[in-house]
Design a protein around this motif. Structure first.
Motif, mmCIF file in Angstrom:
data_model
loop_
_atom_site.group_PDB
_atom_site.id
_atom_site.type_symbol
_atom_site.label_atom_id
_atom_site.label_comp_id
_atom_site.label_asym_id
_atom_site.label_seq_id
_atom_site.Cartn_x
_atom_site.Cartn_y
_atom_site.Cartn_z
ATOM 1 N N VAL A 1 67.131 106.831 56.733
ATOM 2 C CA VAL A 1 66.964 107.128 54.499
ATOM 3 C C VAL A 1 66.159 106.341 54.565
ATOM 4 O O VAL A 1 66.193 105.270 55.036
ATOM 5 C CB VAL A 1 68.353 106.780 53.992
ATOM 6 N N PHE A 2 65.561 106.862 53.149
ATOM 7 C CA PHE A 2 64.219 106.134 52.616
ATOM 8 C C PHE A 2 65.330 105.580 51.353
ATOM 9 O O PHE A 2 64.493 106.401 50.472
ATOM 10 C CB PHE A 2 62.626 106.282 52.421
ATOM 11 N N LEU B 1 64.525 104.409 47.511
ATOM 12 C CA LEU B 1 63.410 104.167 46.725
ATOM 13 C C LEU B 1 63.706 104.290 45.832
ATOM 14 O O LEU B 1 63.448 106.214 45.143
ATOM 15 C CB LEU B 1 61.936 105.533 47.194
ATOM 16 N N ALA C 1 62.036 107.371 42.582
ATOM 17 C CA ALA C 1 61.929 108.704 44.004
ATOM 18 C C ALA C 1 62.585 110.118 43.740
ATOM 19 O O ALA C 1 64.099 110.075 44.313
ATOM 20 C CB ALA C 1 60.983 108.616 45.080
ATOM 21 N N MET D 1 62.654 113.979 46.031
ATOM 22 C CA MET D 1 62.312 115.210 45.827
ATOM 23 C C MET D 1 63.210 116.259 46.019
ATOM 24 O O MET D 1 64.323 116.327 46.476
ATOM 25 C CB MET D 1 62.027 114.667 47.412
ATOM 26 N N LEU E 1 56.197 115.030 48.772
ATOM 27 C CA LEU E 1 56.820 114.316 48.061
ATOM 28 C C LEU E 1 55.091 113.011 48.628
ATOM 29 O O LEU E 1 55.463 112.985 50.667
ATOM 30 C CB LEU E 1 57.335 113.771 48.010
ATOM 31 N N LEU F 1 53.810 110.154 49.798
ATOM 32 C CA LEU F 1 54.249 108.591 49.853
ATOM 33 C C LEU F 1 53.432 107.828 50.620
ATOM 34 O O LEU F 1 52.337 107.880 51.596
ATOM 35 C CB LEU F 1 55.897 108.603 50.879
ATOM 36 N N TYR G 1 59.712 100.346 57.696
ATOM 37 C CA TYR G 1 59.366 101.351 56.848
ATOM 38 C C TYR G 1 58.392 102.439 57.901
ATOM 39 O O TYR G 1 58.114 103.723 57.859
ATOM 40 C CB TYR G 1 59.284 101.905 55.895
ATOM 41 N N MET H 1 65.569 110.793 51.987
ATOM 42 C CA MET H 1 65.127 110.875 50.263
ATOM 43 C C MET H 1 66.248 109.894 49.749
ATOM 44 O O MET H 1 66.804 110.920 49.594
ATOM 45 C CB MET H 1 63.852 111.291 50.081
ATOM 46 N N GLN I 1 68.075 107.148 46.282
ATOM 47 C CA GLN I 1 68.084 106.552 45.790
ATOM 48 C C GLN I 1 68.964 105.528 45.699
ATOM 49 O O GLN I 1 70.170 105.715 45.928
ATOM 50 C CB GLN I 1 68.058 106.771 44.428
ATOM 51 N N GLY J 1 70.736 112.930 49.241
ATOM 52 C CA GLY J 1 69.512 112.669 48.746
ATOM 53 C C GLY J 1 69.100 114.206 49.433
ATOM 54 O O GLY J 1 69.719 115.580 49.136
ATOM 55 N N LEU K 1 55.653 114.110 53.050
ATOM 56 C CA LEU K 1 57.475 114.895 52.860
ATOM 57 C C LEU K 1 57.184 116.210 52.833
ATOM 58 O O LEU K 1 56.714 116.507 50.951
ATOM 59 C CB LEU K 1 58.328 113.796 52.369
#
Length: 218
Positions: free
Chosen positions: A13-14, A16, A19, A21, A27, A29, A36, A53, A55, A75, A95
């Motif tokens: 998981v990122f 951000l 962000a 999506m 998306l 990036l 990352y 993705m 938050q 997400g 992505l």
């Protein structure tokens, strides 16, 4: 097209802030942080090439895990479909949104990035065909959008917007308009395209009423 059986139980998981999506949206990036960069390299080695993705939540410092913020519960995972590397070692990736997910638990391990055990089942419709919105009224919506863009001094390609498919139009605006983190999360969690459009309209009307007494579009 991916199927439910293709979705892994655990994904990187990122986190951000800001962000968003959505399924069937794209998306871009710009990746430069070492952990990352490692995530992208590991992702490219997998069959599914999925990255979630998500938050981070605004939480007190005392509730952060080893200095990291807690994550939102929901997400959206995207498949890594575009990749290029700059001369100084940064990655430019794209992505393509596949499906939303709900976090079951965070997986502890030896990777420098975060991974989560996730549940895809609540969002099975994300893997289906493009959604339609029978209640969408394009003329009224575009008029509202025009007032919103004028108020914020935003520019766009109106010809492309006027001819865009409904799902692409609603999801693209949800991703690109300058909404708060909380508002973006609400757009993500909208169960269907028509509820996302209703949420989007509400947010736009709220922004307009902040500076003028605008009539609500039904």
């Amino acid at each position: 097209m991916m199927h439910a059986a293709d979705l892994p139980d655990t994904i990187p998981v990122f986190p951000l802030p800001g962000a968003l999506m959505l399924p069937r949206a794209r998306l871009p990036l710009h990746i430069f942080e070492p952990r990352y960069l490692a995530m992208i390299e590991d992702c490219l080695k997998t069959k599914h090439r999925l990255i979630g993705m998500i938050q981070p939540r605004d939480t007190p410092a005392s509730e952060k895990r080893e200095g990291e913020k807690r994550l939102q519960a929901i997400g959206c995972a995207g498949r890594l479909t575009g990749f290029s590397e700059t001369e100084d070692g940064r990655y430019m990736v794209t992505l393509s949104g596949i499906s939303r997910f709900r976090i079951k638990e965070e997986v502890q391990g030896f990777t420098p990035y975060r991974r989560c055990l996730v549940d895809w089942a609540p969002f099975a419709r994300d893997l289906g065909p493009t959604e339609n919105d029978p209640g969408f009224k394009r003329e009224a919506f575009m008029a509202l959008l025009g007032r919103y863009f004028a108020k914020l001094n935003l520019s766009t390609d109106w010809d492309n917007l006027k001819g865009a498919e409904i799902e692409l139009l609603i999801n693209s605006l949800s991703m690109l308009c300058p909404f708060s983190h909380e508002d973006r999360q609400a757009l993500l969690e909208a169960p269907t395209l028509d509820t996302r459009r209703e949420t989007l309209v509400t947010l736009i009307e709220f922004a307009l009423r902040g500076g003028a007494d605008e009539e609500i579009m039904q």
